[in-house]
Design a protein around this motif. Sequence first.
Motif: not given
Length: 154
Positions: A62-72, A109-126
């Motif tokens: 069962d799907l319990i979570g996900y993370a989705i990224f736009i890579v460019n 790991d997936v992003l590194r394997d895809a040649g990503v150099h940097r990840i930008i994340m955000h979080t909610k204040l609440h």
Amino acid sequence: MTTVYAEADPSVFIDELRLILPEHYDELCVTKDFPLNPDYEAYGRLCVAGMLKCITCRRDGDLIGYAIFIVNPHLHYKSCRTAFEDIYFLKKEFRQGRTGIRLFQYAEDVLRDAGVHRIIMHTKLHLDNSRLFEYLGYKMTDKLFTKILSMEPV
């Protein structure tokens, strides 16, 4: 119980995602001035262009979570392939333990394997995940502000 992390084509889990998104929206959206109405076609175009990375987290299938990224490449640093976090979510009942940590570690790991150099994340204040990201080695670099300019439909 088995937890499985995987890179996934969004078309494979879109129906499951549609079931979880309202829970995600209710808990995390701070601009409920606008109804939840994802542009699934735009996500499809990003996927076809090779610019979308979707990571799923499943417990006993069962799907319990996900993370989705736009890579460019970053517009300011075109030699820096950047993963911009679009959304991430883990159902509340699975937030104890290391499930969330492993979700992000797998995504890295997936992003590194895809040649990503940097990840930008955000979080909610609440629902601040700063401690999680600091534990994973991220540094706070920005603050994000939002202002509603119009409520007119597009």
